[in-house]
Design a protein around this motif. Structure first.
Motif, PDB file in Angstrom:
ATOM      1  N   GLY A  12       0.810  -1.206   0.000  1.00  0.00           N
ATOM      2  CA  GLY A  12       0.000   0.000   0.000  1.00  0.00           C
ATOM      3  C   GLY A  12       0.843   1.256   0.000  1.00  0.00           C
ATOM      4  N   LYS A  13       1.915   1.252   0.773  1.00  0.00           N
ATOM      5  CA  LYS A  13       2.778   2.427   0.896  1.00  0.00           C
ATOM      6  C   LYS A  13       3.595   2.674  -0.362  1.00  0.00           C
ATOM      7  N   ARG A  14       4.140   1.617  -0.947  1.00  0.00           N
ATOM      8  CA  ARG A  14       5.092   1.775  -2.047  1.00  0.00           C
ATOM      9  C   ARG A  14       4.449   1.716  -3.424  1.00  0.00           C
ATOM     10  N   ILE A  15       3.292   1.066  -3.531  1.00  0.00           N
ATOM     11  CA  ILE A  15       2.712   0.873  -4.860  1.00  0.00           C
ATOM     12  C   ILE A  15       1.333   1.504  -4.966  1.00  0.00           C
ATOM     13  N   SER A  16       0.390   1.065  -4.142  1.00  0.00           N
ATOM     14  CA  SER A  16      -0.966   1.592  -4.300  1.00  0.00           C
ATOM     15  C   SER A  16      -1.826   1.251  -3.090  1.00  0.00           C
ATOM     16  N   MET A  17      -2.358   2.267  -2.424  1.00  0.00           N
ATOM     17  CA  MET A  17      -3.306   2.020  -1.338  1.00  0.00           C
ATOM     18  C   MET A  17      -4.585   1.408  -1.885  1.00  0.00           C
ATOM     19  N   ASP A  18      -4.944   1.751  -3.097  1.00  0.00           N
ATOM     20  CA  ASP A  18      -6.147   1.162  -3.685  1.00  0.00           C
ATOM     21  C   ASP A  18      -5.954  -0.337  -3.929  1.00  0.00           C
ATOM     22  N   MET A  19      -4.746  -0.741  -4.296  1.00  0.00           N
ATOM     23  CA  MET A  19      -4.467  -2.165  -4.470  1.00  0.00           C
ATOM     24  C   MET A  19      -4.595  -2.897  -3.136  1.00  0.00           C
ATOM     25  N   LEU A  20      -4.107  -2.268  -2.073  1.00  0.00           N
ATOM     26  CA  LEU A  20      -4.268  -2.854  -0.743  1.00  0.00           C
ATOM     27  C   LEU A  20      -5.747  -2.949  -0.391  1.00  0.00           C
ATOM     28  N   ARG A  21      -6.505  -1.913  -0.696  1.00  0.00           N
ATOM     29  CA  ARG A  21      -7.941  -1.935  -0.381  1.00  0.00           C
ATOM     30  C   ARG A  21      -8.660  -3.029  -1.170  1.00  0.00           C
ATOM     31  N   GLU A  22      -8.251  -3.257  -2.414  1.00  0.00           N
ATOM     32  CA  GLU A  22      -8.861  -4.328  -3.203  1.00  0.00           C
ATOM     33  C   GLU A  22      -8.598  -5.686  -2.561  1.00  0.00           C
ATOM     34  N   PHE A  23      -7.383  -5.880  -2.073  1.00  0.00           N
ATOM     35  CA  PHE A  23      -7.051  -7.129  -1.385  1.00  0.00           C
ATOM     36  C   PHE A  23      -7.903  -7.276  -0.127  1.00  0.00           C
ATOM     37  N   LEU A  24      -8.039  -6.204   0.609  1.00  0.00           N
ATOM     38  CA  LEU A  24      -8.807  -6.263   1.854  1.00  0.00           C
ATOM     39  C   LEU A  24     -10.298  -6.489   1.595  1.00  0.00           C
ATOM     40  N   GLN A  25     -10.791  -5.941   0.506  1.00  0.00           N
ATOM     41  CA  GLN A  25     -12.199  -6.185   0.160  1.00  0.00           C
ATOM     42  C   GLN A  25     -12.463  -7.678   0.003  1.00  0.00           C
ATOM     43  N   LEU A  26     -11.494  -8.377  -0.536  1.00  0.00           N
ATOM     44  CA  LEU A  26     -11.644  -9.814  -0.753  1.00  0.00           C
ATOM     45  C   LEU A  26     -11.393 -10.628   0.515  1.00  0.00           C
ATOM     46  N   HIS A  27     -10.476 -10.150   1.366  1.00  0.00           N
ATOM     47  CA  HIS A  27      -9.968 -11.039   2.411  1.00  0.00           C
ATOM     48  C   HIS A  27     -10.073 -10.516   3.840  1.00  0.00           C
ATOM     49  N   ALA A  28     -10.409  -9.260   4.056  1.00  0.00           N
ATOM     50  CA  ALA A  28     -10.372  -8.710   5.421  1.00  0.00           C
ATOM     51  C   ALA A  28     -11.231  -9.519   6.386  1.00  0.00           C
ATOM     52  N   HIS A  29     -12.366 -10.025   5.909  1.00  0.00           N
ATOM     53  CA  HIS A  29     -13.289 -10.753   6.781  1.00  0.00           C
ATOM     54  C   HIS A  29     -12.722 -12.077   7.286  1.00  0.00           C
ATOM     55  N   LEU A  44      -4.300  -8.314   9.758  1.00  0.00           N
ATOM     56  CA  LEU A  44      -5.111  -7.174   9.334  1.00  0.00           C
ATOM     57  C   LEU A  44      -4.636  -5.889   9.999  1.00  0.00           C
ATOM     58  N   ARG A  45      -4.358  -5.944  11.280  1.00  0.00           N
ATOM     59  CA  ARG A  45      -3.902  -4.736  11.986  1.00  0.00           C
ATOM     60  C   ARG A  45      -2.589  -4.217  11.408  1.00  0.00           C
ATOM     61  N   TYR A  46      -1.682  -5.117  11.088  1.00  0.00           N
ATOM     62  CA  TYR A  46      -0.424  -4.689  10.474  1.00  0.00           C
ATOM     63  C   TYR A  46      -0.666  -4.075   9.099  1.00  0.00           C
ATOM     64  N   ALA A  47      -1.558  -4.676   8.320  1.00  0.00           N
ATOM     65  CA  ALA A  47      -1.798  -4.215   6.947  1.00  0.00           C
ATOM     66  C   ALA A  47      -2.381  -2.806   6.906  1.00  0.00           C
ATOM     67  N   ILE A  48      -3.193  -2.442   7.884  1.00  0.00           N
ATOM     68  CA  ILE A  48      -3.925  -1.162   7.836  1.00  0.00           C
ATOM     69  C   ILE A  48      -3.295  -0.091   8.720  1.00  0.00           C
ATOM     70  N   GLU A  49      -2.086  -0.328   9.208  1.00  0.00           N
ATOM     71  CA  GLU A  49      -1.439   0.579  10.157  1.00  0.00           C
ATOM     72  C   GLU A  49      -1.357   2.016   9.677  1.00  0.00           C
ATOM     73  N   GLN A  50      -1.175   2.231   8.373  1.00  0.00           N
ATOM     74  CA  GLN A  50      -0.949   3.582   7.874  1.00  0.00           C
ATOM     75  C   GLN A  50      -2.240   4.282   7.430  1.00  0.00           C
ATOM     76  N   MET A  51      -3.347   3.629   7.632  1.00  0.00           N
ATOM     77  CA  MET A  51      -4.627   4.261   7.318  1.00  0.00           C
ATOM     78  C   MET A  51      -5.081   5.129   8.488  1.00  0.00           C
ATOM     79  N   ASP A  52      -6.021   6.040   8.228  1.00  0.00           N
ATOM     80  CA  ASP A  52      -6.509   6.879   9.318  1.00  0.00           C
ATOM     81  C   ASP A  52      -7.432   6.069  10.233  1.00  0.00           C
ATOM     82  N   ASP A  53      -7.731   6.622  11.390  1.00  0.00           N
ATOM     83  CA  ASP A  53      -8.489   5.896  12.412  1.00  0.00           C
ATOM     84  C   ASP A  53      -9.832   5.401  11.895  1.00  0.00           C
ATOM     85  N   GLU A  54     -10.505   6.249  11.152  1.00  0.00           N
ATOM     86  CA  GLU A  54     -11.841   5.886  10.677  1.00  0.00           C
ATOM     87  C   GLU A  54     -11.791   4.698   9.729  1.00  0.00           C
ATOM     88  N   GLU A  55     -10.819   4.712   8.811  1.00  0.00           N
ATOM     89  CA  GLU A  55     -10.745   3.593   7.873  1.00  0.00           C
ATOM     90  C   GLU A  55     -10.276   2.323   8.568  1.00  0.00           C
TER      91      GLU A  55
END
Length: 266
Positions: free
Chosen positions: A224-241, A248-259
């Motif tokens: 997410g940091k080096r290539i694309s936050m949207d790519m990370l979000r696409e992965f999470l849409q498929l797998h976060a659940h 998951l906590r490690y993956a979203i560390e750089q997002m804001d509190d709300e996200e």
């Protein structure tokens, strides 16, 4: 100067010098930090009590002239810091052969392949997370980006062979080989290649060990940091659940509190 009295640099010289730096107080701290107690992931590991900059100083002094065929003696040592020294010598040698100028040089490629082969042969000796994390992206990850003779007679990328090597690491029963297959993608991400990260994040998605969950989340965060936050979000849409909470906590560390709260509540 290290080894100033010795005409040559050897594994026994290096081990003796590292042993001379032994620090009992620091040794006790490190053995607790790296979980060396019964039933813990680093059970049985032995430390001299050196800090990483001390080991790096030794590597800097010896790596250029250190015989490659003596590195296994370091890698087979009972001492954690001696094994780290061996791994960092391999890193130093590999990186000097992996410059843009030498990337397509046949002699350099053969030497890189020799180092990579040794690294994989002794992979189980990198038996704690720091030994993996300080070496695998700079050797294995770098090798994924470079042409090689392994997998064919010609100097080429040999992607199928590289996938085979990575899949074997990922499928190994050895935790440290599994971690190598994930953390080595740090290097490919640095060069804008996300394919390896996504492949092995999915392979290890349900891994039960927290060291692997942290590695998966860490590499996804790097993507997410080096290539694309949207790519990370696409992965999470498929797998976060279905992801372990640690990953998951490690993956979203750089997002804001709300996200972050949104993903954690999926």
């Amino acid at each position: 100067m290290i080894f100033e009295m010795s005409p040559t640099i050897s594994a026994p010289d290096t081990i003796a010098y590292l042993e001379s730096l032994r620090n009992e107080k620091q040794r006790a701290v490190l053995m607790r930090f790296f979980k060396t107690g019964p039933g813990q992931y680093g059970e049985g590991d032995e430390f001299l009590g050196l800090k990483v900059p001390q080991t790096r100083e030794v590597v800097k002094a010896v790596a250029k002239d250190f015989p490659l065929d003596e590195v296994p003696e370091l890698l087979m040592s009972k001492w954690h810091e001696v094994r780290l020294c061996g791994l960092l010598i391999l890193v130093s040698k590999f990186e000097k052969l992996a410059t843009k100028r030498l990337a397509n040089n046949a002699d350099s490629a053969h030497k890189r392949d020799e180092i990579l082969t040794m690294y994989l042969q002794y992979a189980e000796q990198a038996n704690n997370w720091d030994l993996v994390d300080l070496s695998t992206h700079k050797i294995l990850g770098n090798w994924l980006l470079l042409p090689t003779f392994l997998g064919g007679d010609e100097l080429a990328m040999h992607e199928d062979y590289k996938v085979q090597v990575m899949d074997e690491l990922a499928a190994s029963p050895c935790l440290w080989k599994q971690r190598m297959s994930m953390v080595c993608t740090w290097k490919t991400l640095q060069q804008g290649d996300y394919w390896w990260c996504l492949r092995y994040a999915e392979v290890h998605l349900h891994h039960p060990h927290d060291l692997m969950q942290k590695a998966v989340g860490w590499m996804l965060r790097e993507m997410g940091k080096r290539i694309s936050m949207d790519m990370l979000r696409e992965f999470l849409q498929l797998h976060a659940h279905e992801m372990p909470r640690t990953a998951l906590r490690y993956a979203i560390e750089q997002m804001d509190d709300e996200e972050r709260k949104m993903w954690l509540n999926m």
